[in-house]
Design an enzyme around this catalytic site. Sequence first.
Site, PDB file in Angstrom:
ATOM      1  N   GLU A 182       0.979  -1.045  -0.010  1.00 38.23           N
ATOM      2  CA  GLU A 182      -0.207   0.026   0.094  1.00 38.23           C
ATOM      3  C   GLU A 182       0.963   1.170   0.165  1.00 38.23           C
ATOM      4  O   GLU A 182       1.773   1.397   1.121  1.00 38.23           O
ATOM      5  CB  GLU A 182      -0.935  -0.065   1.367  1.00 38.23           C
ATOM      6  CG  GLU A 182      -1.959   1.087   1.292  1.00 38.23           C
ATOM      7  CD  GLU A 182      -1.651   2.215   2.081  1.00 38.23           C
ATOM      8  OE1 GLU A 182      -1.177   3.228   1.655  1.00 38.23           O
ATOM      9  OE2 GLU A 182      -1.976   1.894   3.259  1.00 38.23           O
ATOM     10  N   CYS A 229      -2.807   7.940   4.604  1.00 36.19           N
ATOM     11  CA  CYS A 229      -2.844   7.345   3.248  1.00 36.19           C
ATOM     12  C   CYS A 229      -4.055   7.805   2.477  1.00 36.19           C
ATOM     13  O   CYS A 229      -4.207   7.712   1.627  1.00 36.19           O
ATOM     14  CB  CYS A 229      -2.496   5.810   3.173  1.00 36.19           C
ATOM     15  SG  CYS A 229      -3.223   4.915   4.357  1.00 36.19           S
TER      16      CYS A 229
END
Length: 525
Positions: free
Chosen positions: A265, A302
Amino acid sequence: MTLTGNLLIGRAGVPATAGTMKAFNPAVGELIEPEFAFGGAAEVDRAVRLADEAVDSYSHTGPAERAAFLDLIADKLEAVKDELAARASLETGLPIAQFEGEVVRTAGVFRKFATVVRQGRFLQVAIDTAQPDRQPTPRMDHRLQKVALGPVVVFGASNFPISYSVAGGDTASALAAGCPVVIKAHNAHPGASEIQGRVIQEAVAEVGLHEGVFSLVRGAGNEIGEALVDHPLVRAVTFTGSEGGGMALYHRAQQRPEPIPVFTEMTSVNPTFVLPAALAARGAEIGGGLVQRAMYNAGQACLKPAILLALDGPGFQELRDAAIAEVEKAAARTMLTPGIHDSYVRNAQRMENGGATLIGAGPVPARAWDGQSLLYEVTGEQLLADPVLRKEVFSPAILLVRLTGMDQLLEVARAFRGQLSATLHAEAADHAAAEQLLSILERRTGRIVFNAFSIPQEVSYASTHGGPFPATSDSRFTSVGMGAIERFIRPVTYQNFPDDLLPQPLREANPLHLWRLVDGELSQH
């Protein structure tokens, strides 16, 4: 809990073999006791070999036993909540209350995965019964279940020292799948990592599992990470961090004699599109609300909604003014590490060099590694012309994009690379335009948010934290939510087996009372 600074390899605490480090408090610029051990290739080998030794017994634990183990970890995390939150705050400069919430959330994730294990649906059991009289050829009995991949290496993240770290979702989902875990702890929060690691280590011992079910290693530079990825007994890797770091691990894993999956990720700007009727009706509300959400964790998340896009028309000025006002009152906050702060400064300068205009700034930072809140503005033409402006700035910096019309909005949407999330704000009058935008966003993200903001995210059966490259290295999977377990399992079919040799989930009497797909029909019999 008295911190030892040791590596945690199986049941043992292992002292330094490759140097030591101390944690650093970025809020005051001071090192923190104690010293924490670094290990090397020998410690990696020991941890991974123990994990491999644990696979056969741990992956065959029954649902009740494995679920009880996960529940015990949750209980133990909650028992050290105050101590863990205080240490995480000391090592990051972020508020204790934030980490208390992170502990509660993380314990909840372990409990949810315990439920997943008890339910057994993740095994995806399918049975095609024998048809000995079928013509022109008979069919043998076929029974399928998913099994654990084997030892999993988890790279702890810097920005969430608990929920994306040692006891984070990657660890929880891998353990739920039946995979032993070797964690590479992040050096930004070694004390918080040790507390979590010892919680899991204690749970392994109390339940009576093989000691190799969990280990924690730490090292300087890239060597220890490379040793983990290279180890021939490792079967999968997870990573949360920069695109450069994630892709280095990914390429390394593909160059092994036996390539393995690396679930990364990496990067996302989580664009927010405001359609005309919503802009006219709620421009100020959207502009101010987005900035408030974007400043969570000093912009070091994120899912930060980093780029706000709206048409230059009714409501745009109100959106712009509200965003500026919110940025200007957002106090500077300590960033996680000096390195992240330095990267923020460079990337903010990169945006200005790319033609972005600074239209709002928060109070001037008082400390060396505080991040000042910044709001930049560009036109749609500028954003399309310079890909640099579409890159992530991991910090409290936001970009407002002034668009000329729907054609340009759709063109800009097509220009974005893969994202973890995308958001659209729309009223009923915008639905025709929203349908056009949706078909574009579906190809570029794993989660689309309507009339809300991309952060925070629920951890649930329907949640997704993934998306096309470079958001992740494999858009078929999620790293958050109950579906995260699917990264660590693979199918095995048992053909023509006698019933007493079959795994329990596949036996004729269904002793675990699982839902199974039998001859194409769901059944609990």
